[in-house]
Design a protein around this motif. Structure first.
Motif, PDB file in Angstrom:
ATOM      1  N   MET A 200       3.339   1.785  -1.822  1.00 26.05           N
ATOM      2  CA  MET A 200       3.112   3.011  -1.069  1.00 26.05           C
ATOM      3  C   MET A 200       4.327   3.921  -1.089  1.00 26.05           C
ATOM      4  SD  MET A 200       1.244   2.090   2.445  1.00 26.05           S
ATOM      5  CE  MET A 200      -0.454   1.713   2.531  1.00 26.05           C
ATOM      6  N   ASP A 201       4.079   5.203  -0.795  1.00 28.01           N
ATOM      7  CA  ASP A 201       5.148   6.163  -0.587  1.00 28.01           C
ATOM      8  C   ASP A 201       6.026   5.651   0.564  1.00 28.01           C
ATOM      9  OD1 ASP A 201       5.814   8.758   1.294  1.00 28.01           O
ATOM     10  OD2 ASP A 201       6.088   9.154  -0.847  1.00 28.01           O
TER      11      ASP A 201
ATOM     12  N   ARG B 220       5.888   4.229   8.300  1.00 29.70           N
ATOM     13  CA  ARG B 220       4.991   4.485   9.422  1.00 29.70           C
ATOM     14  C   ARG B 220       4.040   3.313   9.653  1.00 29.70           C
ATOM     15  NH1 ARG B 220       1.562   9.952  10.587  1.00 29.70           N
ATOM     16  NH2 ARG B 220       0.803   9.280  12.600  1.00 29.70           N
ATOM     17  N   VAL B 221       3.513   2.757   8.572  1.00 25.76           N
ATOM     18  CA  VAL B 221       2.595   1.625   8.680  1.00 25.76           C
ATOM     19  C   VAL B 221       3.320   0.396   9.229  1.00 25.76           C
ATOM     20  CG1 VAL B 221       1.221  -0.003   7.328  1.00 25.76           C
ATOM     21  CG2 VAL B 221       1.008   2.429   6.915  1.00 25.76           C
ATOM     22  N   GLU B 222       4.526   0.143   8.716  1.00 28.68           N
ATOM     23  CA  GLU B 222       5.251  -1.056   9.119  1.00 28.68           C
ATOM     24  C   GLU B 222       5.781  -0.993  10.547  1.00 28.68           C
ATOM     25  OE1 GLU B 222       8.079  -1.562   5.971  1.00 28.68           O
ATOM     26  OE2 GLU B 222       6.651  -2.702   4.772  1.00 28.68           O
TER      27      GLU B 222
END
Length: 90
Positions: free
Chosen positions: A49-50, A56-58
């Motif tokens: 991913m970017d 943000r996801v992590e």
């Protein structure tokens, strides 16, 4: 098939696989003790991913529930590119 991870307070984490999209996915019955377990939101595999999206996801942000009435108002936009081969474009 989608898989969801749940946490039972007495037995720990377990994963269930669902074939359909219907039904409540926030709680599930623990397969061992039959108590209700709450769903955990785990980030997907993020190595491709970017970097901004990955961070943000992590951070573990849970998804927001958005109602249609809360979405921004906007009409249909006309396409900026002419596509005569598609129906409805001229």
């Amino acid at each position: 098939m989608a898989n969801y991870t749940f946490r039972c307070e007495s037995c720990g984490e377990f994963t269930l696989w669902y074939q359909g999209m219907k039904g409540n996915k926030r709680e599930a019955e623990c397969p061992e003790c039959k108590r209700k377990a709450k769903r955990l939101f785990k980030p997907p595999i993020t190595f491709r991913m970017d970097s901004r999206v990955k961070k943000r996801v992590e951070r573990g942000m849970e998804p927001r529930i958005v109602n249609k009435k809360d979405l921004p108002k906007g009409g249909k936009r006309k396409p900026t590119v002419s596509r005569p081969w598609q129906a409805g474009h001229s």
